[in-house]
Design a protein around this motif. Structure first.
Motif, PDB file in Angstrom:
ATOM      1  N   GLY A  14      24.504  36.220  70.176  1.00 55.87           N
ATOM      2  CA  GLY A  14      23.617  36.214  71.344  1.00 55.87           C
ATOM      3  C   GLY A  14      22.407  37.114  71.151  1.00 55.87           C
ATOM      4  N   LYS A  15      22.310  37.710  69.924  1.00 57.26           N
ATOM      5  CA  LYS A  15      21.140  38.553  69.641  1.00 57.26           C
ATOM      6  C   LYS A  15      20.979  39.651  70.676  1.00 57.26           C
ATOM      7  N   HIS A  16      22.158  40.175  71.187  1.00 52.16           N
ATOM      8  CA  HIS A  16      22.044  41.358  72.059  1.00 52.16           C
ATOM      9  C   HIS A  16      22.281  42.554  71.154  1.00 52.16           C
ATOM     10  N   SER A  17      21.347  43.418  71.044  1.00 54.96           N
ATOM     11  CA  SER A  17      21.592  44.522  70.118  1.00 54.96           C
ATOM     12  C   SER A  17      21.351  45.833  70.833  1.00 54.96           C
ATOM     13  N   VAL A  18      22.304  46.713  70.657  1.00 58.20           N
ATOM     14  CA  VAL A  18      22.171  48.022  71.310  1.00 58.20           C
ATOM     15  C   VAL A  18      20.913  48.713  70.804  1.00 58.20           C
ATOM     16  N   SER A  19      20.670  48.497  69.470  1.00 55.39           N
ATOM     17  CA  SER A  19      19.527  49.255  68.908  1.00 55.39           C
ATOM     18  C   SER A  19      18.247  48.452  69.072  1.00 55.39           C
ATOM     19  N   GLY A  20      18.157  47.698  70.162  1.00 60.47           N
ATOM     20  CA  GLY A  20      16.884  46.969  70.351  1.00 60.47           C
ATOM     21  C   GLY A  20      16.898  45.718  69.499  1.00 60.47           C
ATOM     22  N   SER A  21      16.526  44.596  70.148  1.00 60.61           N
ATOM     23  CA  SER A  21      16.647  43.358  69.411  1.00 60.61           C
ATOM     24  C   SER A  21      15.314  43.078  68.724  1.00 60.61           C
ATOM     25  N   HIS A  22      15.250  43.335  67.439  1.00 59.17           N
ATOM     26  CA  HIS A  22      14.018  42.965  66.714  1.00 59.17           C
ATOM     27  C   HIS A  22      14.436  42.162  65.499  1.00 59.17           C
ATOM     28  N   LYS A  23      13.483  41.472  64.916  1.00 58.44           N
ATOM     29  CA  LYS A  23      13.857  40.454  63.947  1.00 58.44           C
ATOM     30  C   LYS A  23      14.672  41.019  62.792  1.00 58.44           C
ATOM     31  N   TYR A  24      14.325  42.238  62.328  1.00 59.23           N
ATOM     32  CA  TYR A  24      15.073  42.740  61.162  1.00 59.23           C
ATOM     33  C   TYR A  24      16.509  43.090  61.506  1.00 59.23           C
ATOM     34  N   SER A  25      16.804  43.265  62.800  1.00 58.78           N
ATOM     35  CA  SER A  25      18.207  43.610  63.093  1.00 58.78           C
ATOM     36  C   SER A  25      19.101  42.383  62.970  1.00 58.78           C
ATOM     37  N   HIS A  26      18.462  41.234  62.687  1.00 58.39           N
ATOM     38  CA  HIS A  26      19.282  40.030  62.501  1.00 58.39           C
ATOM     39  C   HIS A  26      19.093  39.435  61.119  1.00 58.39           C
ATOM     40  N   GLY A  27      18.639  40.284  60.221  1.00 60.40           N
ATOM     41  CA  GLY A  27      18.616  39.904  58.803  1.00 60.40           C
ATOM     42  C   GLY A  27      17.449  39.038  58.397  1.00 60.40           C
ATOM     43  N   HIS A  28      17.289  38.942  57.093  1.00 58.73           N
ATOM     44  CA  HIS A  28      16.204  38.153  56.496  1.00 58.73           C
ATOM     45  C   HIS A  28      16.838  37.253  55.437  1.00 58.73           C
ATOM     46  N   ALA A  29      16.760  35.959  55.665  1.00 59.37           N
ATOM     47  CA  ALA A  29      17.365  34.999  54.737  1.00 59.37           C
ATOM     48  C   ALA A  29      16.277  34.407  53.853  1.00 59.37           C
ATOM     49  N   LEU A  30      16.620  34.239  52.581  1.00 59.88           N
ATOM     50  CA  LEU A  30      15.697  33.608  51.620  1.00 59.88           C
ATOM     51  C   LEU A  30      16.339  32.307  51.134  1.00 59.88           C
ATOM     52  N   VAL A  31      15.604  31.215  51.227  1.00 64.02           N
ATOM     53  CA  VAL A  31      16.106  29.927  50.718  1.00 64.02           C
ATOM     54  C   VAL A  31      15.268  29.550  49.503  1.00 64.02           C
ATOM     55  N   LEU A  32      15.895  29.493  48.333  1.00 66.20           N
ATOM     56  CA  LEU A  32      15.160  29.192  47.098  1.00 66.20           C
ATOM     57  C   LEU A  32      15.002  27.683  46.986  1.00 66.20           C
ATOM     58  N   ALA A  33      13.747  27.238  46.981  1.00 64.36           N
ATOM     59  CA  ALA A  33      13.475  25.787  46.938  1.00 64.36           C
ATOM     60  C   ALA A  33      13.067  25.405  45.517  1.00 64.36           C
TER      61      ALA A  33
END
Ligand SMILES: NC(=O)C1=CN([C@@H]2O[C@H](COP(=O)(O)OP(=O)(O)OC[C@H]3O[C@@H](n4cnc5c(N)ncnc54)[C@H](OP(=O)(O)O)[C@@H]3O)[C@@H](O)[C@H]2O)[C@H](O)CC1
Ligand SMILES: [K+]
Length: 546
Positions: A261-280
């Motif tokens: 649910g992207k509820h984060s105690v430490s503030g919900s910002h994009k990096y708190s939900h990781g960075h995915a790389l898809v190699l094409a």
């Protein structure tokens, strides 16, 4: 909390039964009465008006259950005919047989007797259960063939299976003596009533098709499971069905759906939900990777970057705008990018190209990021033992059976063999052996998907009701979902399990006519439903919303 269902082997089931009876607090007769009553109750639920039943009783306790069913249906006004064996069963089954014989007769358990008898509304299959050790032969094989429609599909009686369709190995879902892909005559039950917990055979191989509707009846053994298998509270559950709910008691995430649910105690910002790389891959091969990338975004990765070769970069300029693009020409370019530790999950394979995947994989594995390996890279892996040796515990391999056979040919060959002895080698055994061998999570795809961890834990997800999921690109979407969940911080086993569940639920929601492009955009609806289910069914435990 969403709960998965613990799955027990027949050996574990027997251990629990024995412990319960040894305790003196419950007898085999009690268990048999409860099992038979559970079956009779389910029959009466489906046929509220008393009808005609034929009960087929085998030589052991499965047969004993059958005699209980016969007695209880008779008492409820059903017309009951029993076909049984003239052997001397164990004491419990003998007592139940005796009680039936005070009410009615027992005709010989022969195919001729069955075929020539009166039509019945329900045919209760109580021939074999967990005690099946070898392929049925002779009269019993003929009876099972009759139940399976050898006399013509329209002569196939409506079967209710006690514990399992007879002839089916409950540890593998294979019909002993028949090819694993089916095609022989086997009892296709309308309903199967199993006891205490599902067994692997109810969920993999031919099981889900042969069992029909599966009901797992509680016959009062739960507490002995706690004591005999020192209970789920004290040990990691080794085998779990991802069905109907889902729960992963993982230290970091008490319930993964709580993290979605992207509820984060430490503030919900994009990096708190990781960075995915898809190699094409290179030119004209970008579709698969874009499906994976879109899926990773939709499932909640904070950022997603797709990394094609430079000459293909322009092809990735379309939507979604939220997707970042970066040219990655070679392993050096990949290493430069992975210097950014915030990239915490990588997907390699979909549309990557076998050669390019092989060139990038060694450095990618050395970077030890959570990595999903699918499609082309699995082919590259199967050709290079050094790459295979580089796999680590944060990898998830997602082969279909063909790719699995290239990666683990000896294991796949064993799955081709027609099983004659039970417990038969199963897809679960193959996936576990492969995971232990390569030190990574192996998700062996199919309508019965098995997800195995190197330490032996495994999960099963059966989705035989969404055949339209077998469509081009669906695997790319699954790989992207799992990558996105890894980026969110789930463990490889949890990410693979939850990704599989969401993938199938999205397909079920959409229905026939699905193409892979539809799947990512259905994910939000599935997540809302999972969260609603979780909040409605969870006890008021304040989950740390991370
Ligand atoms: N799970 C529970 O808590 C309860 C389960 N119950 C029921 O009991 C059966 C298991 O009973 P069991 O007697 O152990 O085995 P089966 O009834 O499945 O099989 C009977 C015997 O048949 C023989 N066998 C095995 N394969 C074949 C074959 N191909 N052809 C002929 N005979 C075969 C085997 O004996 P052998 O010595 O010949 O090997 C079996 O022992 C379970 O499924 C439940 O339905 C309890 O009643 C309630 C609690
Ligand atoms: K049976």
């Amino acid at each position: 909390m969403l709960k998965g269902t613990e799955v027990l082997t027949t050996a574990q089931m027997r251990a629990i039964e024995s412990a319960a009876m040894a305790s003196g607090q419950v007898t085999g007769l009690d268990l048999m009465e409860r099992a038979g009553r559970a079956v009779a109750d389910q029959i009466r639920l489906r046929w509220p008006k008393a009808g005609r039943a034929t009960v087929l009783c085998g030589p052991g306790n499965n047969g004993g259950d059958g005699y209980v069913v016969a007695r209880l249906l008779h008492r409820a006004g059903w017309q009951v005919r029993v076909l049984g064996m003239d052997n001397t069963p164990g004491p419990d089954a003998a007592e139940m047989k005796r009680q039936w014989q005070m009410i009615g007769g027992i005709a010989p358990l022969t195919e001729r007797e069955l075929r020539n008898g009166p039509e019945s509304d329900a045919c209760v299959d109580a021939i074999f259960g967990t005690g099946l050790t070898r392929a049925p032969e002779g009269e019993i094989a003929a009876i099972l063939a009759h139940l399976g429609g050898s006399g013509g599909r329209d002569h196939r009686p409506c079967v209710v299976s006690v514990d399992c369709p007879s002839g089916m190995c409950m540890d593998s879902g294979a019909m002993l003596g028949q090819p694993r892909t089916g095609g022989g005559f086997a009892p296709h039950a309308r309903l199967t009533v199993a006891f205490d917990s599902p067994k692997p055979g109810h969920l993999i191989g031919l099981g889900p098709v042969l069992c029909g509707a599966l009901v797992v009846a509680d016959i009062g053994l739960q507490s002995w499971r706690e004591r005999t298998l020192d209970g789920p509270g004290q040990r990691p559950v080794r085998l779990q069905a991802i069905w109907p709910g889902f729960d992963i008691p993982d230290q970091r995430f008490r319930s993964p759906t709580a993290t979605l649910g992207k509820h984060s105690v430490s503030g919900s910002h994009k990096y708190s939900h990781g960075h995915a790389l898809v190699l094409a891959g290179g030119p004209a091969k970008g579709g698969a990777a874009r499906l994976s990338a879109r899926a990773a975004l939709r499932i909640g990765a904070g950022l997603v970057t797709v990394g094609p070769s430079r000459e293909a970069l322009h092809e990735h300029s379309g939507p979604p705008d939220a997707l970042m693009r970066l040219a990655i020409d070679d392993a050096g370019g990949l290493c430069d990018l992975l210097a950014d530790k915030r990239i915490n999950a990588v997907c390699i394979g979909p549309g990557c190209g076998i050669g390019r995947a092989a060139d990038l994989l060694a450095d990618l594995l050395r970077a030890r990021r959570a990595t999903v390996l699918d499609a082309d890279v699995l082919t590259a892996l199967s050709r290079n033992a050094d790459l295979m040796a580089g796999l680590h515990g944060d990898c998830v391999l997602t082969p279909h059976m063909g790719e699995f056979a290239r990666l683990f040919p000896d294991l796949a060959e064993r799955l081709e063999e027609t099983p004659t002895q039970g417990p038969a080698w199963s897809k679960l055994d193959a996936a576990r052996e492969a995971a232990a061998r390569c030190g990574a999570v192996v998700l062996l795809k199919g309508p019965d998907t098995v997800i195995a961890h190197p330490d032996g834990r495994a999960r099963i997800h059966s989705a035989f009701d969404v055949p339209w999921l077998a469509t081009a690109g669906a695997g790319d979407v699954l790989a992207g979902m799992i990558t996105g969940l890894l980026a969110r911080g789930l463990t490889p086993l949890d990410a693979a399990s939850l990704g599989t569940l969401i993938h199938a639920r999205a397909a079920r929601l959409f229905g026939p006519g699905l193409i892979a492009d539809d799947l990512p955009d259905i994910v939000p609806q599935v997540l809302r439903a999972l969260q609603k289910f979780q909040s409605s069914s969870s006890v008021a435990t304040a989950l740390p919303m991370t």
